[in-house]
Design a protein around this motif. Structure first.
Motif, PDB file in Angstrom:
ATOM      1  N   ASP A   8       0.919  -1.217   0.118  1.00 18.25           N
ATOM      2  CA  ASP A   8       0.097   0.002  -0.134  1.00 18.25           C
ATOM      3  C   ASP A   8       0.880   1.146  -0.033  1.00 18.25           C
ATOM      4  OD1 ASP A   8      -3.195   0.931   0.620  1.00 18.25           O
ATOM      5  OD2 ASP A   8      -1.714   2.267   1.933  1.00 18.25           O
ATOM      6  N   VAL A   9       0.411   2.068  -0.587  1.00 13.21           N
ATOM      7  CA  VAL A   9       1.438   3.460  -0.904  1.00 13.21           C
ATOM      8  C   VAL A   9       1.393   4.463   0.249  1.00 13.21           C
ATOM      9  CG1 VAL A   9      -0.526   4.993  -1.516  1.00 13.21           C
ATOM     10  CG2 VAL A   9       1.760   5.250  -2.279  1.00 13.21           C
ATOM     11  N   GLY A  10       0.387   4.112   1.547  1.00  6.29           N
ATOM     12  CA  GLY A  10       0.288   4.551   2.575  1.00  6.29           C
ATOM     13  C   GLY A  10      -0.675   6.016   2.522  1.00  6.29           C
ATOM     14  N   ARG A  11      -0.288   6.952   3.423  1.00  5.94           N
ATOM     15  CA  ARG A  11      -1.003   8.207   3.546  1.00  5.94           C
ATOM     16  C   ARG A  11      -0.244   9.353   3.172  1.00  5.94           C
ATOM     17  NH1 ARG A  11      -5.121   7.604   8.407  1.00  5.94           N
ATOM     18  NH2 ARG A  11      -6.477   9.168   7.421  1.00  5.94           N
ATOM     19  N   ARG A  12       1.029   9.255   3.153  1.00  2.16           N
ATOM     20  CA  ARG A  12       1.542  10.491   2.752  1.00  2.16           C
ATOM     21  C   ARG A  12       2.419  10.365   1.668  1.00  2.16           C
ATOM     22  NH1 ARG A  12       4.010  11.519   8.850  1.00  2.16           N
ATOM     23  NH2 ARG A  12       2.173  11.246  10.218  1.00  2.16           N
ATOM     24  N   ARG A  13       2.716   9.410   0.908  1.00  2.00           N
ATOM     25  CA  ARG A  13       3.492   9.419  -0.412  1.00  2.00           C
ATOM     26  C   ARG A  13       2.547   9.127  -1.607  1.00  2.00           C
ATOM     27  NH1 ARG A  13       8.739   7.453   1.285  1.00  2.00           N
ATOM     28  NH2 ARG A  13       9.211   8.514   3.348  1.00  2.00           N
ATOM     29  N   GLY A 194       7.701   0.669   6.594  1.00  2.87           N
ATOM     30  CA  GLY A 194       6.557   1.314   6.656  1.00  2.87           C
ATOM     31  C   GLY A 194       5.544   0.697   7.692  1.00  2.87           C
ATOM     32  N   LEU A 195       5.462  -0.631   8.084  1.00  5.48           N
ATOM     33  CA  LEU A 195       4.764  -1.156   8.834  1.00  5.48           C
ATOM     34  C   LEU A 195       5.230  -1.096  10.278  1.00  5.48           C
ATOM     35  CD1 LEU A 195       2.217  -3.359   8.939  1.00  5.48           C
ATOM     36  CD2 LEU A 195       3.960  -5.357   9.415  1.00  5.48           C
ATOM     37  N   ILE A 222      -1.979  -3.778   7.317  1.00  2.00           N
ATOM     38  CA  ILE A 222      -1.786  -2.441   6.336  1.00  2.00           C
ATOM     39  C   ILE A 222      -2.628  -1.555   6.636  1.00  2.00           C
ATOM     40  CG2 ILE A 222      -2.366  -1.725   3.814  1.00  2.00           C
ATOM     41  CD1 ILE A 222       0.115  -3.524   3.932  1.00  2.00           C
ATOM     42  N   ASP A 223      -3.956  -1.824   7.332  1.00  2.00           N
ATOM     43  CA  ASP A 223      -5.075  -0.726   7.705  1.00  2.00           C
ATOM     44  C   ASP A 223      -4.764  -0.182   8.983  1.00  2.00           C
ATOM     45  OD1 ASP A 223      -6.599  -1.634   5.647  1.00  2.00           O
ATOM     46  OD2 ASP A 223      -8.009  -2.931   6.555  1.00  2.00           O
ATOM     47  N   ARG A 224      -4.010  -1.089   9.918  1.00  2.00           N
ATOM     48  CA  ARG A 224      -3.584  -0.439  11.365  1.00  2.00           C
ATOM     49  C   ARG A 224      -2.538   0.536  11.106  1.00  2.00           C
ATOM     50  NH1 ARG A 224      -5.257  -2.987  16.079  1.00  2.00           N
ATOM     51  NH2 ARG A 224      -7.332  -3.728  15.692  1.00  2.00           N
ATOM     52  N   ALA A 225      -1.602   0.197  10.033  1.00  2.00           N
ATOM     53  CA  ALA A 225      -0.438   1.239   9.741  1.00  2.00           C
ATOM     54  C   ALA A 225      -0.797   2.443   9.149  1.00  2.00           C
ATOM     55  CB  ALA A 225       0.541   0.438   8.847  1.00  2.00           C
ATOM     56  N   ASN A 226      -1.987   2.377   8.346  1.00  2.00           N
ATOM     57  CA  ASN A 226      -2.602   3.521   7.774  1.00  2.00           C
ATOM     58  C   ASN A 226      -3.067   4.321   8.873  1.00  2.00           C
ATOM     59  OD1 ASN A 226      -1.663   3.850   5.093  1.00  2.00           O
ATOM     60  ND2 ASN A 226      -3.125   2.166   4.283  1.00  2.00           N
ATOM     61  N   GLU A 227      -3.931   3.619   9.779  1.00  2.00           N
ATOM     62  CA  GLU A 227      -4.803   4.463  10.698  1.00  2.00           C
ATOM     63  C   GLU A 227      -3.703   5.190  11.695  1.00  2.00           C
ATOM     64  OE1 GLU A 227      -6.991   1.439  12.830  1.00  2.00           O
ATOM     65  OE2 GLU A 227      -8.207   0.835  10.888  1.00  2.00           O
ATOM     66  N   ALA A 228      -2.469   4.339  11.999  1.00  2.47           N
ATOM     67  CA  ALA A 228      -1.563   5.051  12.717  1.00  2.47           C
ATOM     68  C   ALA A 228      -0.585   6.281  12.222  1.00  2.47           C
ATOM     69  CB  ALA A 228      -0.448   4.143  13.216  1.00  2.47           C
ATOM     70  N   GLY A 229      -1.100   6.437  10.963  1.00  2.14           N
ATOM     71  CA  GLY A 229      -0.496   7.613  10.221  1.00  2.14           C
ATOM     72  C   GLY A 229       0.067   7.501   8.738  1.00  2.14           C
ATOM     73  N   GLY A 230       0.345   6.065   8.420  1.00  2.00           N
ATOM     74  CA  GLY A 230       0.732   5.866   7.028  1.00  2.00           C
ATOM     75  C   GLY A 230       1.831   6.651   6.596  1.00  2.00           C
ATOM     76  N   THR A 235       4.320  -2.492   3.161  1.00  3.15           N
ATOM     77  CA  THR A 235       3.971  -4.005   2.610  1.00  3.15           C
ATOM     78  C   THR A 235       4.400  -5.057   3.556  1.00  3.15           C
ATOM     79  OG1 THR A 235       5.148  -3.171   0.515  1.00  3.15           O
ATOM     80  CG2 THR A 235       4.961  -5.273   0.737  1.00  3.15           C
ATOM     81  N   ALA A 236       3.337  -5.874   3.551  1.00  7.67           N
ATOM     82  CA  ALA A 236       3.483  -7.121   4.497  1.00  7.67           C
ATOM     83  C   ALA A 236       3.132  -8.377   3.744  1.00  7.67           C
ATOM     84  CB  ALA A 236       2.234  -6.911   5.628  1.00  7.67           C
TER      85      ALA A 236
END
Length: 246
Positions: A8-13, A194-195, A222-230, A235-236
């Motif tokens: 997942d690209v995450g929330r800031r990239r 990222g995780l 993935i979802d929890r890592a994004n919730e924590a800020g992403g 990748t997992a």
């Protein structure tokens, strides 16, 4: 053996410089590979994709099953890839300094062999206990090992992203390789930082040990890592050693 992965690209990239895939050799042995690229102007995603696809293509042509020979293959092939990525970085100014981490697992019926360069990690979950199998090749980890900073200080250290080893560096890169025996019910996690920069090991362990399918668990990580800020690409890749392959 079941394998599931998600990136997942995450929330800031804007782009995803992580890359992962699974390959099978002539003996039917699977290879899971994950890479986290670095460098501007798409150089990072090119480096990570090169590392994964080139390792995978080579693996598919091999008839390896002996753990010692697999370990030798890892060292030689990652070293070759180091030279290719470094050379690619020299060819275009915008690719200069491109590189990537790599963490990979060759998964035979009784054993698995892990290879890594950089700070992407492999964890083993055995009898509900999470254990990190790889060592981060990073400046911060060197500071922790030397006693200059504590493990707690390392979590938010401003130079956390500086690697002491990566694939794409000039000269020879040292590859860490180790082989382990499977136990029934083992889960093996390969992941990018990222995780691990977003979730504690306690949280990662509780998700892997929780209810749901392997696919559900990867998605939840993935979802929890994004919730924590992403803050980065995430990748997992999760492997479960089950009854049907013991």
């Amino acid at each position: 053996m079941q394998i599931e992965f998600q990136s997942d690209v995450g929330r800031r990239r804007n782009t995803n410089q992580d890359y992962a895939s699974v390959f099978t050799n002539q003996e039917g042995i699977k290879l899971a590979v994950l890479a986290d690229g670095m460098g501007g102007h798409r150089a990072g995603d090119i480096a990570s994709q090169m590392a994964v696809t080139n390792l995978g293509a080579d693996w598919e042509g091999q008839a390896l099953k002996d753990s010692e020979k697999i370990a030798q293959w890892f060292i030689q092939t990652i070293q070759n890839e180091n030279g290719k990525i470094y050379q690619r970085g020299q060819e275009k100014p915008e690719y200069n300094g491109m590189g990537t981490t790599i963490v990979a697992a060759a998964l035979s019926e009784t054993r698995f062999t892990i290879a890594n360069v950089g700070d992407s990690r492999a964890y083993l979950v055995r009898e509900d206990q999470l254990k990190q199998l790889t060592e981060d090749h990073s400046l911060v980890n060197e500071l922790v090992k030397s006693g200059e900073i504590s493990q707690e200080m390392a979590v938010n250290h401003p130079r956390k992203n500086i690697l002491t080893r990566s694939v794409g560096m000039p000269g020879t890169v040292e590859v860490d390789v180790a082989t382990y025996s499977w136990q029934l019910g083992d889960r093996l996690l390969l992941c990018s930082d990222g995780l691990t920069n977003m979730l504690s090991e306690e949280m990662i362990g509780s998700i892997i040990n929780g209810a749901g399918s392997l696919t559900d668990k990867v998605k939840e990580l993935i979802d929890r890592a994004n919730e924590a800020g992403g803050a980065d690409n995430i990748t997992a890749l999760l492997i479960e050693y089950k009854e049907d392959c013991a």
